[in-house]
Design a protein around this motif. Structure first.
Motif, PDB file in Angstrom:
ATOM      1  N   LEU A 131      44.115  47.073  46.189  1.00 18.60           N
ATOM      2  CA  LEU A 131      44.612  45.722  45.947  1.00 18.60           C
ATOM      3  C   LEU A 131      44.286  44.807  47.124  1.00 18.60           C
ATOM      4  O   LEU A 131      43.878  43.658  46.936  1.00 18.60           O
ATOM      5  CB  LEU A 131      46.122  45.744  45.699  1.00 18.60           C
ATOM      6  CG  LEU A 131      46.517  46.429  44.385  1.00 18.60           C
ATOM      7  CD1 LEU A 131      48.019  46.431  44.197  1.00 18.60           C
ATOM      8  CD2 LEU A 131      45.827  45.738  43.201  1.00 18.60           C
ATOM      9  N   LEU A 156      42.460  39.905  50.602  1.00 17.50           N
ATOM     10  CA  LEU A 156      43.366  39.931  51.752  1.00 17.50           C
ATOM     11  C   LEU A 156      42.698  40.608  52.949  1.00 17.50           C
ATOM     12  O   LEU A 156      42.946  40.247  54.102  1.00 17.50           O
ATOM     13  CB  LEU A 156      44.641  40.693  51.362  1.00 17.50           C
ATOM     14  CG  LEU A 156      45.835  40.579  52.298  1.00 17.50           C
ATOM     15  CD1 LEU A 156      46.308  39.135  52.379  1.00 17.50           C
ATOM     16  CD2 LEU A 156      46.979  41.462  51.808  1.00 17.50           C
ATOM     17  N   THR A 200      40.548  43.993  46.685  1.00 15.48           N
ATOM     18  CA  THR A 200      40.168  43.137  45.548  1.00 15.48           C
ATOM     19  C   THR A 200      40.781  41.749  45.666  1.00 15.48           C
ATOM     20  O   THR A 200      40.218  40.777  45.177  1.00 15.48           O
ATOM     21  CB  THR A 200      40.583  43.754  44.208  1.00 15.48           C
ATOM     22  OG1 THR A 200      41.908  44.238  44.325  1.00 15.48           O
ATOM     23  CG2 THR A 200      39.654  44.867  43.782  1.00 15.48           C
ATOM     24  N   SER A 201      41.943  41.638  46.338  1.00 15.98           N
ATOM     25  CA  SER A 201      42.581  40.318  46.436  1.00 15.98           C
ATOM     26  C   SER A 201      41.956  39.461  47.541  1.00 15.98           C
ATOM     27  O   SER A 201      42.309  38.299  47.689  1.00 15.98           O
ATOM     28  CB  SER A 201      44.068  40.493  46.726  1.00 15.98           C
ATOM     29  OG  SER A 201      44.219  41.063  48.009  1.00 15.98           O
TER      30      SER A 201
END
Ligand code: GTP
Ligand code: MG
Length: 610
Positions: free
Chosen positions: A461, A467, A464-465
């Motif tokens: 996550l 961040l 993919t985000s």
């Protein structure tokens, strides 16, 4: 109906408990194995009886947290099974007398009966029954002898015949009873007994300890690597990889779901270490990289525990531990911590003072890496050679030593002497060893696998985000100059809070140099414990002390990170020479202060006598 198993530490309560209830608990050949109570059930003529394994205690005046738990349980039982060590009546009967003064029916299990016979100790069981007024059943818990009889006679438990006594009277009564019921016949020393003497000999013992350490290391590697080469790796590469390749093809080789489950392909193929998918790295790290070494480590540790080696190590290292503000028993949580920090944090309960608990917890949590972590460090850092491995573990050892010396120097209070019952060596039975190994492994699988998968999910996550770019950019200006690391390495620190093994795992795809990997592994080991350890420590120490430990942890991580970076890039051996000098100075200062204190005491004594 509630039945309590009560007795001195290390007399076999947990083995009896496991045998009676089929519930598995850890038993080991040193006092203080059980610190919390465990419940289980036994079927007695159709009635469900609750059995409780209570921590060991020498008397009903508790002197540490584990003993407090024991005494507070007493009011809850309908029957007390007093487990007594038949090879050590003199010490055990004190608690028996105290129990018999209470308004609760008692039955006695005269355990370790087999060992008493080997030692030429004869006990007149009928006479003992007569004197105490309660049933006495000889048992040998590990082989199960006498346990049926114990259960059969459970309903015969009675209030004792002995009335209330003062402490001195109790000791006198114990002496009288032992003289009346016990005969010891002469016999020769066995091989194990000679080994016992050698194990605590100041020179021979140290020599033996080095051999044990070396053999442990060799054996763990041999078993661990053997399992990987012959079992886990073939399984993953020949059976599992083709399946995963099919799934990858089915999912189209890319995209969110693909990257989440299978991970990113490397050269068109799944790479178990760097792909970072739930079904690839998420399973490979805990099962194929960590589990084999966990099996190996716990197999060897279990043997040493049941043999009774740990308390000898405690005696041997008592002097060193005193310089760190602890005493020899603290060796037990440190060694347990090498397996997993959670049971180690619990074992710290057996230490007497708040100061000792604080120092032991701090050292353990900062400088003792659990074996999940060690296995990953071996796999990742070890691949670049023994030099880097040595750098990681020597740094951790130096942190342990220096931090202990400093805490002892600057924290008020003193360390009590080591008062520990040293059990005889016992040849471990393969059955109990296997049971214990099984218990620890299922614990690992239940705890580790879900958290590792959660960790990989979070990493996915974060990537993919987007961040991760932000984190890398933000932390690069700090991580670069201080530790020589790229900013992305910070993601490992976040995940280290969940579990250290998966955190190390996500360093793999970062393409770090061997030196960078070494620095990152060391920081990761020191800066913060995993969440399971954190929660247990919080409960044991309370908020205030936990906050102080956390402060020390963060400062240490910073210092250690900079130290490792400088050592590996600029200073080399000079840094280690500095550390050696610091340790020597601190040790010298400790012994100097001890001498001064002793001198003062002597002066006072002679002043008084004049
Ligand atoms: N030979 C022999 N060994 C035994 C017997 N009962 C227990 N042991 C061993 O003695 C050691 C101590 O057993 P535990 O069950 O851990 O003792 P405990 O009373 O629960 O100890 P604490 O939890 O420390 O209070 C272990 O190594 C056992 O395998 C017995 O009847 N015969
Ligand atoms: Mg126990």
């Amino acid at each position: 109906m509630k039945v309590l198993l009560v007795g001195n530490p290390n007399v076999g309560k947990s083995v009896i408990f496991s045998q009676l209830t089929g519930t598995r608990v850890i038993s080991s050949n040193y006092p203080g194995t059980t610190v919390e109570y465990t419940k289980g059930y036994l079927d007695l003529n159709g009635e469900k009886v609750e059995i409780i394994d209570v921590p060991g205690t020498y008397s009903l005046d508790p002197s540490c947290k584990a003993e407090e738990v024991a005494v507070s349980m007493l009011s809850e039982g309908d029957i007390v099974v007093n487990v007594v060590d038949a090879t050590n009546l003199e010490r055990n009967l004190y608690l028996t007398l105290e129990l018999l003064e209470r308004p609760v029916p008692v039955i006695i299990a005269l355990n370790l009966w087999d060992e008493a016979q080997h030692k030429g100790i004869e006990i007149d069981v009928e006479r003992l029954e007569e004197i105490l007024g309660v049933p006495v059943v000889p048992t040998a818990a590990t082989s199960g002898r006498g346990l049926k009889e114990l259960v059969r006679r459970l309903p015969e438990a009675r209030l004792g015949k002995v009335g209330w006594q003062t402490v001195d009277e109790r000791y006198a009564t114990v002496g009288r009873i032992v003289r009346e019921v016990q005969r010891i016949s002469h016999r020769h020393h066995t091989f194990l007994e000679r080994l016992e003497d050698l194990s605590v000999h100041p020179v021979g013992g140290l020599f033996l300890a080095l051999i044990v350490l070396y053999l442990t290391f060799k054996l763990v590697r041999f078993i661990g690597e053997g399992l990987i080469d012959w079992l886990f790796d073939p399984f993953f590469t020949h059976l599992y990889a083709p399946l995963l390749a099919k799934l990858s093809g089915f999912l189209g080789g890319q995209g969110f779901v693909h990257d989440l489950l299978v991970g990113q392909l490397v050269d068109g193929k799944v790479d178990f270490v760097t792909s970072l998918g739930l079904l690839s790295t998420g399973l490979y790290v805990p099962l194929a990289m960590v589990l084999p070494y966990i099996i190996a480590f716990y197999a060897v540790l279990g043997f040493l525990e049941d043999l009774g080696y740990l308390p000898r190590l405690a005696v041997l290292l008592d002097g060193l531990m005193h310089s760190l503000g602890l005493h020899g028993y603290a060796v037990v949580p440190m060694v347990l911590g090498l397996g997993c920090n959670v049971p180690a944090a619990l074992a710290i309960r057996n230490l007497e003072s708040r100061r000792q608990k604080f120092i032991a917890s701090t050292l353990m949590v900062i400088a003792v890496p659990c074996f999940s972590q060690t296995a990953m460090i071996f796999a990742l850092v070890g691949a670049h050679g023994g030099f880097y491995l040595a750098q990681v573990f020597l740094t951790l050892f130096a942190v342990w030593l220096v931090l202990g010396l400093l805490l002892n120097r600057f924290m008020a209070g003193y360390t009590p002497a080591l008062l520990m019952e040293i059990p005889p060596y016992r040849l471990p039975s393969p059955k109990t060893l296997l049971k214990k190994l099984n218990l620890r492994l299922s614990h690992f699988l239940r705890e580790a696998v879900p958290l590792v998968i959660l960790g990989i999910l979070l990493v996915n996550l974060i990537h993919t985000s987007g961040l991760s770019y932000w984190l890398a950019r933000t932390f690069s200006p700090v991580f670069g100059p201080l530790f020589g690391l790229p900013g992305d390495a910070v993601i490992a620190l976040f995940l280290g809070f969940l579990r250290k093994d998966v955190a190390l795992g996500i360093l793999a795809p970062l393409n770090l140099s061997p030196a960078q990997l070494t620095v990152a592994s060391t920081i990761l080991a020191v800066y913060f414990p995993c969440i399971a350890t954190f929660l247990v420590l919080l409960r044991e120490l309370g908020w205030v002390d936990m906050l102080r430990v956390t402060g020390i942890m963060l400062v240490t991580a910073l210092v250690v990170g900079v130290f490792s970076h400088l050592t590996l890039t600029y200073l080399g051996l000079w840094a280690w020479a500095g550390v050696g000098l610091l340790v020597l100075l601190l040790l010298f200062e400790v012994s100097l202060r001890e001498k001064l204190a002793a001198g003062k005491k002597e002066a006072q004594a002679s002043y008084k006598s004049n």
